[in-house]
Design a protein around this motif. Structure first.
Motif, PDB file in Angstrom:
ATOM      1  N   VAL A  24       0.933  -1.134  -0.015  1.00 54.36           N
ATOM      2  CA  VAL A  24       0.114   0.053   0.117  1.00 54.36           C
ATOM      3  C   VAL A  24       0.953   1.243  -0.012  1.00 54.36           C
ATOM      4  N   VAL A 138      -5.471   0.798   6.524  1.00 54.27           N
ATOM      5  CA  VAL A 138      -5.250   1.315   5.379  1.00 54.27           C
ATOM      6  C   VAL A 138      -5.682   2.886   5.282  1.00 54.27           C
ATOM      7  N   ILE A 488      -8.516  -1.014  -7.070  1.00 54.62           N
ATOM      8  CA  ILE A 488      -7.042  -0.593  -7.311  1.00 54.62           C
ATOM      9  C   ILE A 488      -6.824   0.719  -8.174  1.00 54.62           C
TER      10      ILE A 488
END
Length: 839
Positions: A24, A138, A488
């Motif tokens: 990430v 995240v 994504i």
């Protein structure tokens, strides 16, 4: 579907989870991995103030060993009076790798630690579902970038990881049963966090936050809360001991700090405004306003949600109390100088924690869904109100609102799952829908950017687009992964070009701040042959470049300037300071000390008094000043030394630059013809100002209010009167951060002036005999040589207490790591757990 994919691809093993958060961060900072020195960097408070010091401080350490005076900063300052010591880990790293690589590695490390740490904290200590914790990790990793916090606020990023590694696992069990390996990893990780941290801005409120979490959200197991509180005290006491040399250096430097404070009358209305802006503004910038509104809606149904909201309330209250607008309450106290208003740096931690604890509560009890979504809808409406009507955010309000609505929509889809699959995302299996959503994501980024895209932006976006397209076409061939591929793609484009960059935090490439210019490097040879001199940068953009080369500089950007030195600069800048705006900026700016703002009428000659041998400027001013004692030795651009394709690329970032040599520069040490002892600093200031600096050639000015007794006895002054010895020889024998050795040949009593900043820890010895170091010309040092002849003069920086402070570092490391090193014992009532869960 999101839960199933997280379980399948992220939570399959601990190693895979760690790798996920590293990926990430790598995607987010993909330009750092692919563009090297062409990648944009965060200029404010990073590349301007901190990074230019790392390389030269490390070079001095390797050359001279441990030192206590840093000479390169304007006029010099105690080396420990920063937020780190000379042996700071990034000082060492800057000797082994280029600064752009240090920066890239640091931001990726911090973002990975932030995400993984929040995941472990939510799942291991707060018992949230694993997949919810991953999503929270995240979110935290991303909003730490969006809040424009600086990577060097290490504990802001790594506090959740520190907490998770230090304390309890799920239901009081160990987070990892491989005790030896786990212990080694914790020792390495926790000590790396400490090694990277800046102590003063992290110490008070992280101890407080940890205590608050343990008290309000205690672990399971009898006596666990008390034992965790004991460990918390020991850990943070150890951290204080580790940082004690720096804390002592900073505290001792307070009387010499240049910083000024602006006081407004405190009022209850202002306090309420600070409360509102602290809560709403910080929740908007951390993308948590909408889920926090949902949390408030279920506060009466969940004790844990209620308690995390109390944590937020306490932190917001303290932020309002310690806000700059309330400084008058703490006027003149140590609390004022500790900058406790930086408690706002813990907002992302507590708000992410509260938001995802509320989401977890709703997912575990679906009866709360309706109330949570109703609260989220109200939060969305209030977000629109506060951005467009209340104007809580001064800038980038629209962009921040879009991020909040996007995160609110995503969270709503999370809690609306039906049988493990998001029904609303089924449409994404349609290629046409995928194409439309992708274009929308791209358009949103470009349309809502608050400034025109620059060359740096476009170059930084390029690797992001390449990676996103590769992911889309590579993974979307599998119908199972199509949804992931589209998400994504959208996330990579939307976040990796980063609103932080469009907010101006990362708007310039590294190479434009620290270009390779051969003529600058050649000045080092001159430095070795003609004695130490300073290099001045008369334009803001060149200050970091000059400092990074290891030169002593008269100007700079940072929070640490000697107040007497600042007053001396005010004399040299007097023609410019007639302008009201320039004077106001000079007096009130906490971080900038520029010797030129580029105003008309500026000339170079006064800065000869600061031992400036060279000037790095944008336009040639070599003809200014008396006798034209200035020679331009280089004129061109910052990219002239590159060739081939590199020159074509880097020419996009070229800036004009000239290097001027000053043949009339004062030596670092010189003799004066006479002395003048005046009543106060103000009188000294006026006397030097009236002489327009010319008096400094002949006279050393002293103030009776300087703190030093100007007489030895009732009739014998320390400073001699009358004509003094001049024109005699002074030969430099040795020059290092903590020691200067000179040979002087004088024909009569003399006063020797050294244009380094005065500090009470400097000692002077003439032929081995101690002599008094006096503050001269407001800022600098001088000594009296009482008899004619040949003399050996030594200046030494001696701070015995500071040296003793170093002895506390190993004691602090032992205390900080004690509960990891020692063998664990079970907690009463929780069989098989450690005395402090998870340690």
């Amino acid at each position: 579907m999101l839960k199933a994919h997280i379980d399948q691809y992220v939570l399959k093993s601990r190693a895979r989870t760690v790798l996920f958060f590293i990926l990430v961060a790598a995607v987010f900072f993909i330009d750092k991995l692919t563009l090297g020195p062409l990648a944009a960097v965060q200029l404010h408070d990073m590349l301007e103030t901190d990074f230019p010091r790392y390389k030269p401080m490390g070079e001095l350490l390797f050359k001279h060993g441990l030192y206590f005076w840093y000479p390169n900063w304007p006029g010099g300052a105690p080396a420990f009076a920063w937020h780190h010591s000379p042996f700071y880990i990034l000082n060492i790293a800057a000797q082994l790798m280029p600064l752009w690589a240090v920066y890239g590695a640091l931001v990726i490390l911090m973002m990975s630690a932030a995400g993984y740490g929040m995941y472990r904290f939510l799942s291991g200590y707060l018992n949230a579902d694993e997949w919810v914790s991953v999503t929270g990790g995240v979110c935290f990793a991303l909003n730490m970038q969006l809040t424009s916090l600086f990577a060097l606020y290490t504990f802001s990023y790594a506090f959740p990881l520190y907490f998770a590694w230090s304390f309890a696992g799920k239901s009081g069990q160990r987070l990892n049963n491989r005790i030896i390996n786990n212990r080694i990893l914790k020792l390495l990780g926790l000590n790396l966090i400490v090694a990277l941290s800046y102590p003063v801005l992290t110490l008070p409120y992280f101890f407080f936050l940890e205590t608050l979490i343990i008290v309000l959200l205690p672990p399971e197991g009898q006596n666990a809360r008390l034992r965790m509180l004991i460990k918390t005290f020991l850990v943070w006491f150890g951290y204080i001991l580790i940082c004690l040399p720096v804390l002592y250096g900073l505290y001792k430097y307070i009387p010499y700090s240049h910083r000024t404070y602006v006081y407004d009358a405190a009022s209850f209305t202002l306090f309420l405004k600070n409360l509102h802006n602290g809560l709403i503004g910080s929740s908007l910038t951390t993308m948590t306003l909408i889920p926090l509104a949902g949390a408030v809606a279920i506060v009466d149904k969940s004790a844990r949600v209620r308690r995390v909201l109390i944590v937020i309330a306490v932190v917001v209250f303290l932020s309002a109390v310690f806000s700059p607008a309330m400084n008058v309450i703490f006027k003149g106290t140590l609390l004022e100088k500790m900058d406790l208003g930086h408690i706002t740096t813990v907002f992302p931690i507590v708000m992410t924690m509260a938001a995802f604890m509320a989401i977890d509560a709703v997912i575990k009890d679906r009866r709360l869904v309706r109330r949570f979504l109703t609260g989220a809808a109200v939060g969305t409406a209030y977000a629109v109100f506060t951005v467009f009507i209340a104007k809580t955010l001064e800038t980038q309000g629209t962009q921040t609102l879009i991020l909040n609505i996007g995160s609110g929509l995503f969270i709503s889809l999370m809690i609306a799952e039906n049988k493990g699959e998001m029904a609303a995302l089924k449409i994404l299996n349609n290629p046409a829908a995928a194409f439309i959503i992708s274009l929308t994501a791209i358009a949103a980024v470009f349309y809502f950017s608050p400034k025109t895209l620059t060359t740096a932006d476009l170059i930084s976006i390029a690797p992001v687009l390449v990676a996103a397209v590769f992911v889309f076409f590579g993974l979307s061939k599998s119908s199972v992964l199509r949804v992931n591929a589209i998400l994504i793609l959208a996330a990579a484009i939307f976040f990796s070009v980063r609103f932080t960059r469009f907010f101006g935090e990362e708007s310039v490439p590294y190479i434009s701040i620290f270009p390779d210019i051969s003529v600058i490097e050649k000045l080092r040879a001159d430095d070795n042959h003609s004695g130490p001199f300073r290099v001045a940068s008369l334009d803001f953009v060149y200050i970091p470049m000059v400092q990074n080369r290891g030169f002593e500089t008269p100007d700079g950007r940072g929070p640490l300037f000697n107040k007497y030195y600042r007053e001396f600069i005010a004399i040299l800048r007097a023609p410019q300071l007639d302008n009201f705006i320039v004077r106001h900026n000079f007096d009130t700016n906490r971080y900038n000390l520029f010797i030129s703002d580029g105003f008309a009428g500026f000339y170079l000659y006064p800065y000869a008094f600061l031992n400036n041998r060279y000037f790095v400027i944008t336009t040639d001013k070599s003809g200014s000043g008396p006798n034209d004692n200035f020679k331009t030795i280089y004129t061109g651009t910052t990219t002239d030394d590159y060739t081939g394709i590199w020159k074509n690329i880097l020419s996009l970032y070229a800036r004009p630059i000239s290097v001027v040599k000053c043949n009339a520069a004062f030596d670092r040490w010189y003799l004066v013809k006479k002395t003048s002892v005046l009543k106060s600093d103000e009188d000294v200031y006026s006397a030097i100002l009236k002489s327009e600096g010319e008096g400094l050639l002949d006279t050393a000015y002293y103030s009776n209010s300087s703190g030093a007794d100007m007489t030895i006895g009732p009739k014998e002054p320390i400073v001699p009167n009358g004509v003094l010895s001049t024109g005699d020889k002074i030969i430099a024998k040795h020059y290092s951060p903590d020691e200067i050795r000179l040979d002087a040949e004088v024909n009569s009593p003399a006063v020797l002036v050294v244009s380094n900043n005065y500090d009470p820890n400097w000692r002077a010895y003439v032929d081995g005999q101690t002599t008094t170091v006096l503050r001269t010309n407001l800022a600098f040092q001088s000594i009296v040589i009482k008899s004619p002849g040949h003399h050996s003069v030594v200046f030494k920086y001696e701070d015995t207490v500071q040296k003793y402070m170093l002895l506390f570092i190993p004691l602090g490391m032992l205390a900080f790591n004690y509960f990891i090193i020692i063998r664990q014992s079970p907690i009463d009532g929780v069989q098989g757990t450690s005395s402090l869960p998870g340690v």
